[in-house]
Design a protein around this motif. Structure first.
Motif, mmCIF file in Angstrom:
data_model
loop_
_atom_site.group_PDB
_atom_site.id
_atom_site.type_symbol
_atom_site.label_atom_id
_atom_site.label_comp_id
_atom_site.label_asym_id
_atom_site.label_seq_id
_atom_site.Cartn_x
_atom_site.Cartn_y
_atom_site.Cartn_z
ATOM 1 N N SER A 256 0.827 -1.449 0.313
ATOM 2 C CA SER A 256 -0.192 0.060 0.498
ATOM 3 C C SER A 256 0.986 1.099 -0.068
ATOM 4 C CB SER A 256 -0.784 0.085 1.320
ATOM 5 O OG SER A 256 -0.074 0.374 2.627
ATOM 6 N N THR A 257 0.529 2.440 -0.130
ATOM 7 C CA THR A 257 1.067 2.963 0.088
ATOM 8 C C THR A 257 1.044 4.567 1.352
ATOM 9 O OG1 THR A 257 -0.833 5.278 -1.108
ATOM 10 C CG2 THR A 257 0.877 3.696 -2.717
ATOM 11 N N ARG A 258 0.542 3.248 2.455
ATOM 12 C CA ARG A 258 0.863 3.348 3.691
ATOM 13 C C ARG A 258 2.386 3.832 3.755
ATOM 14 N NH1 ARG A 258 -1.079 1.923 9.146
ATOM 15 N NH2 ARG A 258 -1.708 4.139 10.215
ATOM 16 N N PRO A 259 3.325 4.643 4.521
ATOM 17 C CA PRO A 259 4.307 4.577 4.941
ATOM 18 C C PRO A 259 5.110 2.696 5.920
ATOM 19 C CG PRO A 259 4.332 6.743 4.162
ATOM 20 C CD PRO A 259 2.446 6.249 4.845
ATOM 21 N N GLN A 260 3.985 3.312 7.050
ATOM 22 C CA GLN A 260 4.506 2.067 7.841
ATOM 23 C C GLN A 260 3.699 0.876 7.925
ATOM 24 O OE1 GLN A 260 2.251 5.146 7.693
ATOM 25 N NE2 GLN A 260 2.427 6.161 9.414
ATOM 26 N N ASN A 261 2.858 0.806 7.066
ATOM 27 C CA ASN A 261 2.783 -0.482 6.262
ATOM 28 C C ASN A 261 3.011 -1.060 4.885
ATOM 29 O OD1 ASN A 261 0.645 -0.094 8.766
ATOM 30 N ND2 ASN A 261 1.796 -1.829 9.021
ATOM 31 N N SER A 262 3.769 -0.410 4.424
ATOM 32 C CA SER A 262 4.267 -0.245 3.044
ATOM 33 C C SER A 262 4.160 -1.821 2.460
ATOM 34 C CB SER A 262 5.841 -0.170 2.333
ATOM 35 O OG SER A 262 5.609 1.229 2.792
ATOM 36 N N MET A 263 4.556 -2.770 2.953
ATOM 37 C CA MET A 263 4.593 -4.174 2.715
ATOM 38 C C MET A 263 4.207 -5.238 3.709
ATOM 39 S SD MET A 263 7.200 -6.133 0.107
ATOM 40 C CE MET A 263 8.436 -6.715 1.379
ATOM 41 N N VAL A 264 3.630 -5.628 3.518
ATOM 42 C CA VAL A 264 3.029 -7.207 4.405
ATOM 43 C C VAL A 264 3.022 -8.190 4.236
ATOM 44 C CG1 VAL A 264 0.904 -6.904 6.879
ATOM 45 C CG2 VAL A 264 1.606 -5.015 5.656
ATOM 46 N N ILE A 265 3.603 -8.789 5.073
ATOM 47 C CA ILE A 265 3.386 -10.442 4.902
ATOM 48 C C ILE A 265 2.843 -11.904 5.607
ATOM 49 C CG2 ILE A 265 5.446 -12.911 4.317
ATOM 50 C CD1 ILE A 265 7.332 -10.507 3.087
ATOM 51 N N GLY A 266 1.163 -11.954 5.127
ATOM 52 C CA GLY A 266 1.059 -12.729 6.087
ATOM 53 C C GLY A 266 1.510 -13.795 6.000
ATOM 54 N N TRP A 267 2.533 -15.162 7.200
ATOM 55 C CA TRP A 267 2.360 -15.863 6.702
ATOM 56 C C TRP A 267 1.069 -16.839 7.565
ATOM 57 C CZ3 TRP A 267 7.239 -16.440 5.055
ATOM 58 C CH2 TRP A 267 7.971 -15.338 5.078
ATOM 59 N N ARG A 268 1.637 -18.417 7.140
ATOM 60 C CA ARG A 268 -0.076 -19.064 7.056
ATOM 61 C C ARG A 268 0.962 -20.098 8.317
ATOM 62 N NH1 ARG A 268 -3.344 -23.738 4.504
ATOM 63 N NH2 ARG A 268 -4.453 -24.747 5.957
ATOM 64 N N GLU A 269 0.322 -19.988 9.907
ATOM 65 C CA GLU A 269 0.495 -20.916 11.116
ATOM 66 C C GLU A 269 0.544 -21.852 10.934
ATOM 67 O OE1 GLU A 269 2.410 -19.216 12.938
ATOM 68 O OE2 GLU A 269 1.385 -17.632 14.153
ATOM 69 N N PRO A 270 1.271 -22.775 10.947
ATOM 70 C CA PRO A 270 1.063 -24.067 10.531
ATOM 71 C C PRO A 270 -0.449 -25.111 11.716
ATOM 72 C CG PRO A 270 3.230 -23.832 12.039
ATOM 73 C CD PRO A 270 2.740 -22.644 11.749
ATOM 74 N N GLU A 271 -0.896 -25.886 10.483
ATOM 75 C CA GLU A 271 -2.219 -26.462 11.325
ATOM 76 C C GLU A 271 -3.871 -25.213 12.125
ATOM 77 O OE1 GLU A 271 -0.916 -29.333 14.322
ATOM 78 O OE2 GLU A 271 0.124 -30.081 12.285
ATOM 79 N N SER A 272 -2.912 -24.498 11.131
ATOM 80 C CA SER A 272 -3.895 -23.805 11.790
ATOM 81 C C SER A 272 -4.278 -22.667 10.344
ATOM 82 C CB SER A 272 -3.271 -22.384 12.786
ATOM 83 O OG SER A 272 -3.967 -21.127 13.077
ATOM 84 N N ARG A 273 -5.918 -21.508 11.166
ATOM 85 C CA ARG A 273 -5.909 -20.475 8.970
ATOM 86 C C ARG A 273 -5.891 -19.383 9.702
ATOM 87 N NH1 ARG A 273 -11.694 -24.180 7.164
ATOM 88 N NH2 ARG A 273 -10.467 -26.309 6.619
ATOM 89 N N SER A 274 -4.789 -19.160 10.393
ATOM 90 C CA SER A 274 -5.108 -17.529 11.073
ATOM 91 C C SER A 274 -3.347 -16.574 10.298
ATOM 92 C CB SER A 274 -4.606 -17.454 12.648
ATOM 93 O OG SER A 274 -3.531 -18.563 12.747
ATOM 94 N N LEU A 275 -3.300 -15.662 10.004
ATOM 95 C CA LEU A 275 -1.906 -15.173 9.616
ATOM 96 C C LEU A 275 -1.395 -14.220 10.200
ATOM 97 C CD1 LEU A 275 -3.833 -13.831 6.160
ATOM 98 C CD2 LEU A 275 -2.179 -15.782 6.574
ATOM 99 N N ARG A 276 0.254 -14.752 10.581
ATOM 100 C CA ARG A 276 0.800 -14.125 11.000
ATOM 101 C C ARG A 276 1.699 -13.218 10.202
ATOM 102 N NH1 ARG A 276 6.439 -14.635 11.796
ATOM 103 N NH2 ARG A 276 6.260 -16.614 10.421
ATOM 104 N N LEU A 277 1.431 -11.882 10.555
ATOM 105 C CA LEU A 277 1.762 -10.640 10.143
ATOM 106 C C LEU A 277 3.848 -10.048 10.651
ATOM 107 C CD1 LEU A 277 -1.116 -8.762 9.711
ATOM 108 C CD2 LEU A 277 -0.658 -10.528 8.181
ATOM 109 N N THR A 278 3.640 -9.986 8.601
ATOM 110 C CA THR A 278 5.432 -9.349 9.482
ATOM 111 C C THR A 278 5.130 -7.521 8.485
ATOM 112 O OG1 THR A 278 6.346 -9.990 8.214
ATOM 113 C CG2 THR A 278 6.744 -10.790 9.576
#
Length: 410
Positions: A256-278
């Motif tokens: 996005s064009t928002r500096p604080q979160n210009s790029m976000v990676i959502g990692w799938r947690e093992p054996e889960s349907r949730s995302l861990r964000l960086t």
């Protein structure tokens, strides 16, 4: 002691250049190495510089800005779609226009139809098209009826702005549709039996045009066993500009064009349907991104005129900073085979980079038409054919290498 490998002639040349009165001269050795390195750089650049045919403006049926260009792998043709829903099919050899069709969506009046993006679902012979009416429609591209709508995904909270589709190369039943919207949300839709049916047929309501209605809330609640969802709002409240699902890492990357979160990676947690964000910070935000699977690098197109290369696992700083553009960079595309990168900026400058040594081997400025400053532009790269298509609102320009199957270049 270990001089490596080389021919007799090469060692002879080395010692002839650096030996002075029976001794190796440090000054001569340094000069020799610098000159040889410079020569190798020049040779590398000349072998990588593309030799373009004259740019060609394509006959275009669109009156509105072109929103997407796709390559249909099954037929080799190209497919374009405009903001107003006009689809154009183009020949795979000369890109000539074969036929046109206006997409039908009875949810809105034709004058209010606004396409935001389109992706190819190549394993099921469909395209998914997103609209400002807060829905994604799935059209069959092999049916006898032109682009008949099979499914409509409705009930989205925000307007879907960008799409991405990934299929597991070892299992056609497993696929992922990713949606980025104007509320800063990224939605990941996993299909478990895509080759049979995207959604549970028994659960679908139909419209008068026989399109099955799928409600987003039903997917979230798990009422369709053939698919499930994961979401995050890592960019809120900024618009998500681009999304990519990285199957090898089971992660979704967005910008996005928002500096604080210009790029976000959502990692799938093992054996889960949730995302861990960086989250990745840049100075002014990011317009576009792309991923090189072999190098495992992500390139971002910066509002601050810079192209950054990132290791997905390191958020503190980019691997390198590429500075050649003098206006916001709006598109980046990797050439996967050649380990090269194409970048394009708002002032109509196209650059080709050698990724391993971060060298700009080609800079093109004179091939593009004069347009207004706020012109909507997309960049399409077909690496196998070594061609580029760039849109300038409703205008399409084709750039093609003179030697499309040579080893040198896009």
């Amino acid at each position: 002691r270990d001089f490596g490998r080389g021919s007799k002639e090469e060692y002879g040349l080395l010692f002839d250049r650096v030996v002075e009165e029976g001794y190796i001269s440090w000054g001569r050795l340094c000069s020799f190495l610098v000159l040889e390195l410079s020569e190798k750089v020049r040779n590398s650049r000349s072998s990588s510089v593309p030799h373009w045919k004259p740019p060609r403006t394509l006959t275009c049926p669109h009156r509105d800005p072109v929103q997407k260009v796709l390559h249909l792998q099954s037929s080799g043709h190209y497919l374009t779609v405009s903001k107003g829903g006009m689809v154009g099919l183009r020949d795979g050899e000369d890109a000539s226009l074969l036929y046109t069709h206006r997409l039908q969506n009875r949810t809105v009046a034709p004058k209010d139809l606004w396409v935001t993006d389109m992706v190819l679902l190549h394993n099921v012979n469909k395209v998914a098209v997103s609209f400002t009416s807060k829905e994604v429609c799935f059209y069959d591209i092999l049916s006898k009826q032109d682009f008949s709508c099979k499914h409509k995904l409705q009930g989205l909270r925000f307007t879907p702005w960008c799409l991405d589709y990934w299929m597991d190369p070892s299992n056609k039943a497993q696929a992922v549709l990713t949606i980025g919207d104007t509320g800063g949300q990224v939605s990941v839709l996993h299909f478990n039996s895509a080759d049979i049916s995207l959604f549970e047929i028994l659960n679908l309501r139909t419209e008068s045009d026989s399109a099955g209605i799928v409600l987003w809330d039903e997917l979230v609640k798990g009422r369709h066993r053939s698919c499930y969802t994961m979401t995050h709002q890592g960019h809120a409240p900024a618009w998500v500009r681009r999304v990519r699902y990285l199957g090898s890492m089971e992660a979704v990357v967005s910008c996005s064009t928002r500096p604080q979160n210009s790029m976000v990676i959502g990692w799938r947690e093992p054996e889960s349907r949730s995302l861990r964000l960086t989250s990745f910070l840049t100075k002014s935000g990011v317009w576009d991104l792309d991923h090189h699977s072999g190098l495992n690098l992500i390139a971002t197109a910066g509002v601050d005129h810079r192209v950054l290369l990132w290791n997905p696992c390191v958020t503190s700083q980019p691997v390198c900073v590429i500075m050649e553009h003098t206006s916001p960079v709006i598109a980046v595309r990797f050439l996967q085979i050649k380990q090269q990168l194409v970048s394009y900026s708002k002032d109509k400058v196209l650059c080709l980079w050698e990724v391993p040594n971060q060298l700009c081997v080609h800079r093109l400025t004179s091939a593009f038409p004069m347009t207004q400053e706020d012109t909507h532009t997309i960049l399409f790269l077909h690496e196998e054919r070594r061609l580029l298509m760039l849109s300038f609102n409703s205008l399409l320009v084709l750039l093609e290498s003179k030697h499309p199957y040579a080893t040198c270049v896009p």
